[in-house]
Design a protein around this motif. Structure first.
Motif, PDB file in Angstrom:
ATOM      1  N   LYS A 121       0.860  -1.186   0.000  1.00 44.14           N
ATOM      2  CA  LYS A 121       0.000   0.000   0.000  1.00 44.14           C
ATOM      3  C   LYS A 121       0.895   1.233   0.000  1.00 44.14           C
ATOM      4  O   LYS A 121       1.760   1.381   0.860  1.00 44.14           O
ATOM      5  CB  LYS A 121      -0.915   0.014   1.218  1.00 44.14           C
ATOM      6  N   VAL A 122       0.704   2.092  -0.990  1.00 43.08           N
ATOM      7  CA  VAL A 122       1.479   3.318  -1.098  1.00 43.08           C
ATOM      8  C   VAL A 122       0.652   4.449  -0.500  1.00 43.08           C
ATOM      9  O   VAL A 122      -0.550   4.566  -0.783  1.00 43.08           O
ATOM     10  CB  VAL A 122       1.806   3.626  -2.581  1.00 43.08           C
ATOM     11  N   GLU A 123       1.277   5.257   0.343  1.00 45.93           N
ATOM     12  CA  GLU A 123       0.596   6.378   1.003  1.00 45.93           C
ATOM     13  C   GLU A 123       1.414   7.645   0.783  1.00 45.93           C
ATOM     14  O   GLU A 123       2.588   7.700   1.161  1.00 45.93           O
ATOM     15  CB  GLU A 123       0.463   6.109   2.509  1.00 45.93           C
ATOM     16  N   LEU A 124       0.804   8.628   0.162  1.00 46.12           N
ATOM     17  CA  LEU A 124       1.485   9.890  -0.147  1.00 46.12           C
ATOM     18  C   LEU A 124       0.799  11.034   0.568  1.00 46.12           C
ATOM     19  O   LEU A 124      -0.418  11.182   0.487  1.00 46.12           O
ATOM     20  CB  LEU A 124       1.452  10.162  -1.660  1.00 46.12           C
ATOM     21  N   ASP A 125       1.587  11.825   1.281  1.00 42.15           N
ATOM     22  CA  ASP A 125       1.101  13.094   1.833  1.00 42.15           C
ATOM     23  C   ASP A 125       1.961  14.166   1.196  1.00 42.15           C
ATOM     24  O   ASP A 125       3.169  14.231   1.453  1.00 42.15           O
ATOM     25  CB  ASP A 125       1.247  13.124   3.357  1.00 42.15           C
ATOM     26  N   ILE A 126       1.351  14.981   0.361  1.00 48.32           N
ATOM     27  CA  ILE A 126       2.112  15.894  -0.489  1.00 48.32           C
ATOM     28  C   ILE A 126       1.742  17.344  -0.215  1.00 48.32           C
ATOM     29  O   ILE A 126       0.560  17.687  -0.173  1.00 48.32           O
ATOM     30  CB  ILE A 126       1.852  15.585  -1.990  1.00 48.32           C
ATOM     31  N   GLN A 127       2.758  18.174  -0.014  1.00 48.27           N
ATOM     32  CA  GLN A 127       2.586  19.625  -0.051  1.00 48.27           C
ATOM     33  C   GLN A 127       3.306  20.121  -1.298  1.00 48.27           C
ATOM     34  O   GLN A 127       4.456  19.742  -1.548  1.00 48.27           O
ATOM     35  CB  GLN A 127       3.202  20.299   1.169  1.00 48.27           C
ATOM     36  N   ALA A 128       2.624  20.949  -2.059  1.00 44.04           N
ATOM     37  CA  ALA A 128       3.229  21.520  -3.261  1.00 44.04           C
ATOM     38  C   ALA A 128       3.163  23.041  -3.169  1.00 44.04           C
ATOM     39  O   ALA A 128       2.173  23.607  -2.703  1.00 44.04           O
ATOM     40  CB  ALA A 128       2.507  21.016  -4.511  1.00 44.04           C
ATOM     41  N   VAL A 129       4.249  23.687  -3.593  1.00 42.13           N
ATOM     42  CA  VAL A 129       4.355  25.144  -3.551  1.00 42.13           C
ATOM     43  C   VAL A 129       4.024  25.685  -4.937  1.00 42.13           C
ATOM     44  O   VAL A 129       4.521  25.172  -5.946  1.00 42.13           O
ATOM     45  CB  VAL A 129       5.786  25.563  -3.151  1.00 42.13           C
ATOM     46  N   GLN A 130       3.204  26.738  -4.973  1.00 42.30           N
ATOM     47  CA  GLN A 130       2.843  27.322  -6.270  1.00 42.30           C
ATOM     48  C   GLN A 130       4.093  27.870  -6.949  1.00 42.30           C
ATOM     49  O   GLN A 130       4.897  28.548  -6.327  1.00 42.30           O
ATOM     50  CB  GLN A 130       1.815  28.441  -6.087  1.00 42.30           C
ATOM     51  N   GLY A 131       4.258  27.521  -8.228  1.00 36.84           N
ATOM     52  CA  GLY A 131       5.416  27.956  -8.995  1.00 36.84           C
ATOM     53  C   GLY A 131       6.299  26.782  -9.356  1.00 36.84           C
ATOM     54  O   GLY A 131       6.049  25.651  -8.953  1.00 36.84           O
ATOM     55  N   ASP A 132       7.342  27.057 -10.139  1.00 36.73           N
ATOM     56  CA  ASP A 132       8.182  25.952 -10.624  1.00 36.73           C
ATOM     57  C   ASP A 132       9.478  25.803  -9.847  1.00 36.73           C
ATOM     58  O   ASP A 132      10.373  25.080 -10.279  1.00 36.73           O
ATOM     59  CB  ASP A 132       8.422  26.067 -12.131  1.00 36.73           C
ATOM     60  N   THR A 133       9.600  26.494  -8.701  1.00 38.97           N
ATOM     61  CA  THR A 133      10.779  26.303  -7.842  1.00 38.97           C
ATOM     62  C   THR A 133      10.333  26.324  -6.381  1.00 38.97           C
ATOM     63  O   THR A 133       9.286  26.879  -6.046  1.00 38.97           O
ATOM     64  CB  THR A 133      11.817  27.421  -8.042  1.00 38.97           C
ATOM     65  N   LEU A 134      11.175  25.752  -5.530  1.00 33.71           N
ATOM     66  CA  LEU A 134      10.911  25.791  -4.086  1.00 33.71           C
ATOM     67  C   LEU A 134      11.539  27.042  -3.493  1.00 33.71           C
ATOM     68  O   LEU A 134      12.529  27.562  -4.025  1.00 33.71           O
ATOM     69  CB  LEU A 134      11.535  24.557  -3.419  1.00 33.71           C
ATOM     70  N   PRO A 135      11.000  27.558  -2.359  1.00 30.21           N
ATOM     71  CA  PRO A 135      11.621  28.712  -1.713  1.00 30.21           C
ATOM     72  C   PRO A 135      13.042  28.378  -1.252  1.00 30.21           C
ATOM     73  O   PRO A 135      13.302  27.243  -0.850  1.00 30.21           O
ATOM     74  CB  PRO A 135      10.705  29.004  -0.522  1.00 30.21           C
ATOM     75  N   ALA A 136      13.912  29.341  -1.358  1.00 32.25           N
ATOM     76  CA  ALA A 136      15.327  29.102  -0.995  1.00 32.25           C
ATOM     77  C   ALA A 136      15.473  28.873   0.489  1.00 32.25           C
ATOM     78  O   ALA A 136      14.749  29.406   1.292  1.00 32.25           O
ATOM     79  CB  ALA A 136      16.164  30.304  -1.422  1.00 32.25           C
TER      80      ALA A 136
END
Length: 187
Positions: free
Chosen positions: A172-187
Motif C-alpha cells: 500500500k502506497v501512502e502519499l502526503d504531499i505539499q506543493a508550492v505554487q510555482g516551478d521552484t521551491l523557496p530558498a
C-alpha cells in the motif's frame, strides 16, 4: 484549514521537506512494516482550461528507502527488491485524471520501478490551499495506491512456515504531499 477550491492553474512544485512518500507491507501475515523514501522531487501541473488535462510527475531515488532498520533497508536496496544500482530511480508520470467527487480524483499513470513499467491509479484527495511562512501558496494532497510486487518483478519471498510468506504480495502506497505554487521551491 485552507481553501478547498481547486488549486490555481500552472505549476506546483512538490516540497520534499513537507511531504511523505510511504509504503506499507504485510509482514508474516500479522503485522505491517512501514517504509518511506526520503529523496524525491516532482511537479503537479494544473491545466487552465480542463482540469482533466492536469498532470503529475515525480522521481524518487530508490536508495533513499528507510524502514528504520539498516539490515532490512540494505536488503530492500539489493537485487532481491529495488536493485538500486541497476535501477536508481522510481518514476511516476500521469496519463490522465478522472473526477471521483468534489475534492477527490483518480490520477491514472505509469509507474516505472525495478525495470518494469505498469499502469498505476492514485486515489487522490485534495486537502486545500493556503499561505505559507515564506510568502508563498501551498496546496496539500493525500493519495493512496495498491501495488503488486510481482508486477515489478520483485518476487523474492521466504516461506517461514507452511503457507505463510514472510512478506505480503501487495504494497500500500501512502502519499502526503505539499506543493508550492510555482516551478521552484523557496530558498
Amino acid at each position: 484549514q485552507g481553501d478547498t477550491s481547486l488549486p490555481a492553474p500552472g505549476p506546483w512544485t512538490i516540497d520534499p521537506a513537507h511531504s511523505t512518500v510511504g509504503a506499507v507491507a504485510q509482514h508474516l501475515g500479522i503485522s505491517s512494516v512501514r517504509g518511506r523514501f526520503t529523496d524525491f522531487a516532482g511537479v503537479v501541473e494544473i491545466a487552465p482550461d480542463r482540469l482533466e488535462k492536469s498532470r503529475v510527475e515525480a522521481v524518487i531515488r530508490a536508495a533513499s528507502i528507510d524502514t528504520g532498520n539498516r539490515m532490512r533497508d540494505d536488503h530492500l536496496r539489493s537485487g532481491d527488491f529495488l536493485d538500486v544500482e541497476a535501477y536508481p530511480e522510481v518514476v511516476y508520470r500521469s496519463t490522465g485524471l478522472t473526477p471521483a467527487g468534489s475534492d477527490r480524483w483518480t490520477v491514472h499513470g505509469e509507474l516505472s520501478m525495478h525495470g518494469q513499467t505498469r499502469s498505476v491509479d492514485l486515489d487522490v484527495a485534495y486537502l486545500g490551499t493556503g499561505p505559507d511562512a515564506w510568502g508563498g501558496t501551498r496546496a496539500a494532497f493525500r493519495a493512496t495506491a495498491q501495488l503488486r510486487r510481482d508486477d515489478f518483478a520483485m518476487n523474492y519471498n521466504q516461506a517461514v512456515a507452511a503457507g505463510i510468506a514472510a512478506i505480503g504480495t501487495t504494497l500500500k502506497v501512502e502519499l502526503d504531499i505539499q506543493a508550492v505554487q510555482g516551478d521552484t521551491l523557496p530558498a
